[in-house]
Design a protein around this motif. Structure first.
Motif, mmCIF file in Angstrom:
data_model
loop_
_atom_site.group_PDB
_atom_site.id
_atom_site.type_symbol
_atom_site.label_atom_id
_atom_site.label_comp_id
_atom_site.label_asym_id
_atom_site.label_seq_id
_atom_site.Cartn_x
_atom_site.Cartn_y
_atom_site.Cartn_z
ATOM 1 N N MET A 1 0.832 -1.348 -0.006
ATOM 2 C CA MET A 1 0.024 0.094 0.029
ATOM 3 C C MET A 1 0.806 1.243 0.145
ATOM 4 N N THR A 2 0.639 2.238 -0.825
ATOM 5 C CA THR A 2 1.368 3.428 -0.909
ATOM 6 C C THR A 2 1.231 4.214 0.332
ATOM 7 N N PRO A 3 2.322 4.924 0.823
ATOM 8 C CA PRO A 3 2.168 5.589 2.047
ATOM 9 C C PRO A 3 1.901 7.017 1.636
ATOM 10 N N SER A 4 1.330 7.891 2.379
ATOM 11 C CA SER A 4 1.323 9.309 2.211
ATOM 12 C C SER A 4 2.313 10.143 2.753
ATOM 13 N N HIS A 5 2.790 11.181 2.296
ATOM 14 C CA HIS A 5 3.977 12.192 2.644
ATOM 15 C C HIS A 5 3.455 13.666 3.102
ATOM 16 N N ALA A 6 2.183 13.627 3.592
ATOM 17 C CA ALA A 6 1.882 14.737 3.900
ATOM 18 C C ALA A 6 2.546 15.255 5.292
ATOM 19 N N PHE A 37 13.230 10.144 0.647
ATOM 20 C CA PHE A 37 11.823 10.887 0.729
ATOM 21 C C PHE A 37 12.175 12.609 -0.021
ATOM 22 N N GLY A 38 13.437 12.764 -0.236
ATOM 23 C CA GLY A 38 13.693 14.229 -0.373
ATOM 24 C C GLY A 38 13.324 14.621 -2.025
ATOM 25 N N PRO A 39 13.273 15.860 -2.248
ATOM 26 C CA PRO A 39 13.123 16.508 -3.618
ATOM 27 C C PRO A 39 14.076 15.974 -4.668
ATOM 28 N N GLU A 40 15.201 15.551 -4.336
ATOM 29 C CA GLU A 40 16.049 14.989 -5.515
ATOM 30 C C GLU A 40 15.685 13.772 -5.860
ATOM 31 N N ALA A 41 15.200 12.738 -4.803
ATOM 32 C CA ALA A 41 14.560 11.446 -5.239
ATOM 33 C C ALA A 41 13.318 11.459 -5.972
ATOM 34 N N VAL A 42 12.537 12.245 -5.417
ATOM 35 C CA VAL A 42 11.074 12.411 -5.922
ATOM 36 C C VAL A 42 11.060 13.123 -7.561
ATOM 37 N N ASN A 43 11.698 14.186 -7.571
ATOM 38 C CA ASN A 43 11.741 14.798 -8.881
ATOM 39 C C ASN A 43 12.488 14.317 -10.242
ATOM 40 N N VAL A 408 2.529 12.809 -9.786
ATOM 41 C CA VAL A 408 2.920 12.951 -8.354
ATOM 42 C C VAL A 408 3.708 11.815 -7.909
ATOM 43 N N SER A 409 4.590 12.080 -7.249
ATOM 44 C CA SER A 409 6.002 11.284 -6.883
ATOM 45 C C SER A 409 5.849 10.944 -5.395
ATOM 46 N N HIS A 410 6.459 10.051 -5.119
ATOM 47 C CA HIS A 410 6.742 9.518 -3.807
ATOM 48 C C HIS A 410 7.956 8.319 -3.930
ATOM 49 N N TRP A 411 8.361 7.935 -2.813
ATOM 50 C CA TRP A 411 9.512 7.213 -2.960
ATOM 51 C C TRP A 411 9.082 5.592 -3.483
ATOM 52 N N ILE A 412 7.942 5.221 -3.322
ATOM 53 C CA ILE A 412 7.566 3.982 -3.806
ATOM 54 C C ILE A 412 7.144 4.102 -5.269
ATOM 55 N N ALA A 413 6.662 5.146 -5.817
ATOM 56 C CA ALA A 413 6.221 5.113 -7.554
ATOM 57 C C ALA A 413 5.942 6.599 -7.624
ATOM 58 N N ARG A 414 5.683 6.633 -8.876
ATOM 59 C CA ARG A 414 5.387 8.089 -9.261
ATOM 60 C C ARG A 414 4.089 7.684 -10.350
ATOM 61 N N HIS A 415 2.908 8.866 -9.997
ATOM 62 C CA HIS A 415 1.749 8.620 -10.829
ATOM 63 C C HIS A 415 1.257 9.470 -11.776
ATOM 64 N N LEU A 416 1.092 9.160 -12.935
ATOM 65 C CA LEU A 416 0.593 10.327 -13.732
ATOM 66 C C LEU A 416 -1.034 10.939 -13.271
ATOM 67 N N THR A 417 -0.879 12.224 -13.041
ATOM 68 C CA THR A 417 -2.084 12.641 -12.619
ATOM 69 C C THR A 417 -3.506 12.662 -13.434
ATOM 70 N N SER A 418 -2.954 13.126 -14.882
ATOM 71 C CA SER A 418 -4.036 13.144 -15.717
ATOM 72 C C SER A 418 -3.442 12.745 -17.083
ATOM 73 N N LEU A 419 -4.349 12.394 -18.093
ATOM 74 C CA LEU A 419 -3.989 11.960 -19.203
ATOM 75 C C LEU A 419 -5.116 12.692 -20.172
#
Length: 489
Positions: A1-6, A37-43, A408-419
């Motif tokens: 399950m994907t964690p939240s990074h709020a 979890f930092g910006p370098e890994a996410v972006n 939208v990205s986090h340490w487990i995966a990145r997800h396309l927000t819209s297509l």
């Protein structure tokens, strides 16, 4: 399950990590470690992985949320070594020293992914085998044509909802909806539960303020399903799991149904969206398909190599002091599986531009005794769903510049927000995927027993097998239509 990074990352105490943390994370050294979890890994995840590989080799020290130390496995062979040796690298998160030393906050976004649960995902040995056999043997009873029938029916229902508009968002209106619509049928749930199940699961995975209530709804829905199947079993996954010789309790069945629902939704949604994006934006892909050198299943496998739906899979924990790729791993250390990095390992793929057609040895579904048991069902959902989409919308095209797409990205995966896509609007409504079956024949259409096999589904191999699709020559193969669509680009 994907964690939240709020939540904002928390740091360890000034005295350094607790006893038993990896040898690389000595007091005073955590600030020098890369933050997963930092910006370098996410972006820029691919660049982040390669910089770690250049500095540390196939296994790199990193920090996860809360500045807790872990190892990120970057090498292809090293990932397989961890996956295939549960005696050294266990699935039981309770042995993680950071859990034992109470270093993980109760509200940490790591908890949904790492907190131990009584399911096969967190078990090894005989316990794991009991659940695993029940899952795999129950899934094996599905007939491929029956799954295609379910996917075709659900895909057409979704397309019916937006075909009259001439435009759609293929993430929110298709990719996020299709997997669980299909799984609801395969689990033996009534149609009306499918849409609400999608909504609750998406909310749960996003970690929103209502995630707890959504999880409660999911569990209660599955409990009610199990209760119904105890008195009225059918030719569906839930009934097969309940009557398997492993003799799972009702609670064990519910927990594993929940696991299947979440895993199927997350990975299949992500892979569907990414494959559609590649079809609409990648000229090399279009050229390969048009020229006949690549098929849609080939394209799907290429996506599993280049952009697996899960980039980093949590996790394994060292059962004792050991060594991996020259790194000293201590008992209780956590290892994160870098599936995307392993697929791009220059040792096995020195040139990433070389196609990997026909090669299924990627890490996208992990490996070893915990390899994803539902991967073929996932492939069938994506292949058939995209097939139906192209048959119904032969002139589909991207509605925005490719540069406007966002993730939208986090340490487990990145997800396309819209297509966003556009196509010729059609006034046709009410078409349903049950080829040759009435609209209200939900499970009769999805599950039909033949005379020789105890498995659901005798379905037409063509997902758009009648003239109501609005596609000229609807009996043509999806391959001909796909090539026709691609040649227009």
């Amino acid at each position: 399950m994907t964690p939240s990074h709020a939540n904002q990352p928390r740091t360890t105490s000034a005295s350094g990590p607790p006893p038993g943390c990896p040898a690389h994370a000595r007091p005073g050294e955590t600030d020098g470690l890369a933050r997963l979890f930092g910006p370098e890994a996410v972006n820029d995840a691919p660049g982040f992985y390669e910089r770690l590989r250049a500095k540390h080799g196939p296994v790199a020290p990193v920090l996860v949320d809360g500045d807790l130390p872990a190892w990120l496995v970057l090498g292809y062979r090293e990932n397989l070594e961890v996956l295939r040796t549960p005696s050294r690298f266990s699935h039981d998160s309770r042995i993680w020293h950071c859990f034992r030393e109470n270093q993980v906050a109760a509200d940490s976004p790591l908890m949904p992914a790492l907190a131990w649960q009584p399911v096969c995902l967190f078990m090894d040995g005989a316990e794991h085998e009991r659940f695993r056999v029940a899952l795999t043997e129950s899934m094996a009873r599905f007939d491929r044509r029956g799954i295609r029938r379910c996917v075709t029916r659900s895909a057409n229902q979704l397309i019916d909802e937006f075909i009259g508009a001439g435009q759609a968002d293929l993430v929110s209106q298709f990719a996020e909806q299709l997997p669980l619509r299909v799984m609801a049928q395969l689990l033996g749930m009534p149609d009306e539960d499918g849409a609400r199940l999608v909504e609750a699961t998406r909310d749960l995975l996003k970690g929103s303020d209502t995630a707890f209530q959504s999880n409660e709804y999911l569990v209660q829905t599955l409990q009610q399903l199990v209760h119904r199947k105890r008195t009225a079993p059918g030719p569906d996954f839930t009934s097969w799991l309940m009557t398997h010789s492993a003799e799972l309790t009702d609670e064990e069945v519910v927990q594993h149904l929940r696991l299947v629902v979440i895993a199927a939704n997350e990975n299949t949604t992500n892979l569907t969206a990414n494959t559609l994006r590649m079809m609409l934006t990648d000229p090399r892909f279009r050229a390969s398909l048009t020229g006949g050198s690549m098929t849609l299943p080939d394209a799907l496998e290429q996506m599993l190599w280049d952009e697996p739906p899960t980039a980093v899979a949590p996790a394994r924990w060292a059962t004792g002091d050991t060594e991996l790729a020259g790194q000293s791993i201590k008992a209780g250390d956590m290892l994160l599986l870098g599936l995307a990095a392993g697929n791009a390992d220059p040792v096995i793929r020195p040139d990433l531009s070389v196609p990997m057609q026909g090669n299924r040895s990627h890490l996208a579904f992990t490996g070893g005794p915990h390899e994803c048991p539902g991967q073929d069902i996932g492939r069938a959902i994506i292949d058939t769903g995209i097939d139906v989409l192209l048959m119904r919308l032969p002139d589909i095209d991207l509605a925005v510049p490719e540069g406007d797409l966002r993730w939208v990205s986090h340490w487990i995966a990145r997800h396309l927000t819209s297509l966003p896509v556009k196509f010729t609007a059609s006034p046709q409504k009410g078409r349903r995927a049950s080829a040759g079956g009435p609209e209200n024949d939900a499970h009769g259409a999805a599950f039909r027993q033949d005379s020789t096999a105890d498995s659901p589904g005798i379905a037409d191999e063509s997902p758009a097998a009648d003239s109501s699709s609005g596609v000229p020559g609807a009996r043509s193969s999806w391959w001909s239509l796909l090539k026709r669509w691609l040649s227009r680009k």
